[in-house]
Scaffold this motif. Sequence first.
Motif, short mmCIF file in Angstrom:
data_model
loop_
_atom_site.label_atom_id
_atom_site.label_comp_id
_atom_site.label_asym_id
_atom_site.label_seq_id
_atom_site.Cartn_x
_atom_site.Cartn_y
_atom_site.Cartn_z
N THR A 2 0.81 -1.21 0.00
CA THR A 2 0.00 0.00 0.00
C THR A 2 0.84 1.26 0.00
O THR A 2 0.59 2.18 -0.78
CB THR A 2 -0.93 0.01 1.22
OG1 THR A 2 -1.76 -1.16 1.17
CG2 THR A 2 -1.81 1.23 1.22
N PHE A 3 1.81 1.33 0.86
CA PHE A 3 2.53 2.59 1.04
C PHE A 3 3.91 2.62 0.37
O PHE A 3 4.24 3.59 -0.29
CB PHE A 3 2.67 2.91 2.53
CG PHE A 3 1.34 3.14 3.18
CD1 PHE A 3 0.63 4.30 2.92
CD2 PHE A 3 0.79 2.20 4.02
CE1 PHE A 3 -0.61 4.52 3.50
CE2 PHE A 3 -0.44 2.42 4.61
CZ PHE A 3 -1.14 3.58 4.35
N VAL A 4 4.69 1.58 0.54
CA VAL A 4 6.06 1.60 0.02
C VAL A 4 6.08 1.48 -1.50
O VAL A 4 6.66 2.34 -2.19
CB VAL A 4 6.92 0.50 0.69
CG1 VAL A 4 8.31 0.47 0.10
CG2 VAL A 4 6.95 0.71 2.20
N VAL A 5 5.45 0.46 -2.04
CA VAL A 5 5.44 0.28 -3.49
C VAL A 5 4.70 1.42 -4.16
O VAL A 5 5.14 1.96 -5.18
CB VAL A 5 4.83 -1.09 -3.87
CG1 VAL A 5 4.68 -1.21 -5.37
CG2 VAL A 5 5.68 -2.21 -3.33
N GLY A 6 3.56 1.81 -3.59
CA GLY A 6 2.81 2.93 -4.17
C GLY A 6 3.59 4.22 -4.17
O GLY A 6 3.51 5.02 -5.12
N TYR A 7 4.37 4.46 -3.15
CA TYR A 7 5.16 5.68 -3.06
C TYR A 7 6.29 5.70 -4.09
O TYR A 7 6.56 6.72 -4.71
CB TYR A 7 5.74 5.83 -1.65
CG TYR A 7 6.53 7.09 -1.45
CD1 TYR A 7 5.88 8.31 -1.26
CD2 TYR A 7 7.91 7.06 -1.47
CE1 TYR A 7 6.61 9.47 -1.09
CE2 TYR A 7 8.65 8.23 -1.29
CZ TYR A 7 7.99 9.42 -1.10
OH TYR A 7 8.71 10.57 -0.92
N PHE A 8 6.96 4.58 -4.26
CA PHE A 8 8.09 4.52 -5.17
C PHE A 8 7.72 4.10 -6.59
O PHE A 8 8.58 4.10 -7.47
CB PHE A 8 9.17 3.56 -4.63
CG PHE A 8 9.84 4.09 -3.40
CD1 PHE A 8 10.70 5.17 -3.49
CD2 PHE A 8 9.60 3.52 -2.17
CE1 PHE A 8 11.33 5.67 -2.37
CE2 PHE A 8 10.22 4.01 -1.03
CZ PHE A 8 11.09 5.09 -1.12
N ALA A 9 6.48 3.76 -6.85
CA ALA A 9 6.09 3.27 -8.18
C ALA A 9 6.26 4.35 -9.24
O ALA A 9 6.55 4.04 -10.40
CB ALA A 9 4.64 2.79 -8.16
N ARG A 10 6.09 5.61 -8.87
CA ARG A 10 6.24 6.69 -9.84
C ARG A 10 7.65 6.73 -10.43
O ARG A 10 7.84 7.11 -11.58
CB ARG A 10 5.92 8.02 -9.15
CG ARG A 10 5.69 9.13 -10.11
CD ARG A 10 5.29 10.41 -9.42
NE ARG A 10 4.51 10.13 -8.22
CZ ARG A 10 4.26 11.00 -7.27
NH1 ARG A 10 4.75 12.21 -7.37
NH2 ARG A 10 3.54 10.69 -6.22
N ASP A 11 8.63 6.31 -9.64
CA ASP A 11 10.02 6.32 -10.10
C ASP A 11 10.35 5.13 -10.99
O ASP A 11 11.41 5.11 -11.63
CB ASP A 11 10.98 6.33 -8.91
CG ASP A 11 10.81 7.57 -8.07
OD1 ASP A 11 10.40 8.61 -8.61
OD2 ASP A 11 11.10 7.50 -6.85
N LEU A 12 9.48 4.14 -11.04
CA LEU A 12 9.72 2.95 -11.85
C LEU A 12 9.15 3.18 -13.23
O LEU A 12 7.97 2.95 -13.49
CB LEU A 12 9.09 1.72 -11.18
CG LEU A 12 9.60 1.41 -9.77
CD1 LEU A 12 8.74 0.32 -9.15
CD2 LEU A 12 11.05 1.03 -9.79
#
Length: 87
Positions: A29-39
Motif C-alpha cells: 500500500t505505502f512503500v510500493v505505491g510511493y516509489f512506483a512513480r520512479d519505476l
Amino acid sequence: MQLTESHKQYWQKNLRMTAFLLAIWFVVTFVVGYFARDLNFDFFGWPFSFWVGAQGSLVIYVLIIAYYAHYMNNLDKEYGCAEVEED
C-alpha cells in the motif's frame, strides 16, 4: 476461563501470521505505491506506476485474504477447532 498451552500456541501462530500479512499489506500500500512513480517501465502495456495503483495492489489484497483464510482453516484443523460441516 483459563487458557491452556494449546490456546496460547494457537493465538501466537494466528497473531504472527496476521502481523506478517499486515506487513505485506503495508509494503504494497505505502512503500510500493510511493516509489512506483520512479519505476519508469511498461508492464502489460501500461506504465508500471499506473498498473500498481489500479490493479497490482488489488490482486495482492485478494491473495492476502485467500492465503489467510486457507492458513486459518488449516490451523483450526490442527488445533481441533474447525467448523463441522453438516450434509
